[in-house]
Design a protein around this motif. Structure first.
Motif: not given
Length: 273
Positions: A76-81, A94-95
């Motif tokens: 899974x790819x999730x966001x880290x800003x 940025x999010x």
């Protein structure tokens, strides 16, 4: 049969921690260190054939699109800003920008977010922007960082958003984060993880790919660069094997959220520290 879910997560970011200690590292070198760590890390994940979640900065994805796209085929790819470096002042948008970049690069839907350094931020727009969960809470006390002992240590829903707190031990709220993994004897750390998993039925661990690179030459405190490189990689190999042998089930954060919603595992009664 009762299931015990493990979220093994990695903050896939630029190696910018030397900046916190006054050492400048070029962006190219930051990427190189992270990629070195990723090479070691992926050998372990492939060996055990488990799926994990990579909380990835938009900046890293833009610079390494093929890697992120390949990761998304299994993990899974999730966001880290958008950026991790403190040199870039965080903006709320940025999010959203990061989510757009990650979805374009990975060719997959991004539903999760974790704030760099687990810093406080305004969560109000996450659901509007299509996020289903956040994992930015470490419900413990870390001097100089945060005091979140009042936070719920179990998964919960707040304003339509699933919160997946980073794991702390059921008693004393000792954090099972990356620094504990690096600095505690492996047998003690593994035992604490297993006890937490059996008590909570869930375990949320977070590390960084750059930890698995050789960072011994950088001017960092001992507690940051202890047991880096192959030595730390061997520790991760042992930890995964230990948890698997004790019936731990490795799932991505999104897979875990699906279980939470389908099986109504979310906390419905008062919790105790």
């Amino acid at each position: 049969m009762e299931r015990h879910f493990i979220n093994l997560t990695f903050d896939l970011e630029e190696f910018d921690i030397p900046e916190e200690y006054g050492q400048k590292v070029s962006e190219n070198n930051q990427m190189d260190v992270t990629l070195e760590g990723m090479n070691r890390l992926m050998r372990v994940l492939d060996k055990h054939d488990i799926t994990v979640t990579f909380f990835t900065t938009g900046n890293f994805a833009r610079k390494n699109p093929e890697l992120v796209r390949n990761l998304a085929a299994k993990h899974e790819i999730a966001s880290h800003a958008l950026y991790h470096s403190p040199a870039h002042i965080f903006q709320q948008d940025d999010i959203l920008i990061s989510k757009q970049i990650l979805e374009s690069v990975s060719e997959s839907r991004v539903t999760g977010f974790r704030m760099p350094r687990l810093a406080p931020f305004d969560e109000s727009k996450l659901t509007e922007w299509g996020f289903e969960y956040d994992s930015s809470v470490n419900p413990t006390y870390l001097p100089g960082r945060y005091n979140l002992l009042h936070k719920n240590p179990l998964p919960y829903i707040e304003k339509g958003l699933i919160e997946l707190p980073c794991s702390t031990t059921p008693f004393l709220r000792f954090p099972l984060f990356w620094l504990s993994f690096k600095n505690l004897p492996p047998a003690i750390y593994s035992s604490m993880c297993l006890r937490t998993l059996r008590k909570r039925k869930t375990l949320m661990l977070y590390f960084h790919p750059w930890e698995f690179a050789d960072i011994s030459s950088f001017k960092l405190p001992g507690f940051v660069k202890n047991n880096n490189g192959q030595k730390l990689t061997n520790r991760l190999d042992g930890l995964i094997q230990y948890l698997k042998s004790n019936k731990g089930e490795f799932v991505t954060c999104q897979q875990f959220c699906t279980q939470l919603k389908e099986k109504s595992y979310l906390l419905k009664s008062p919790w105790k520290i």
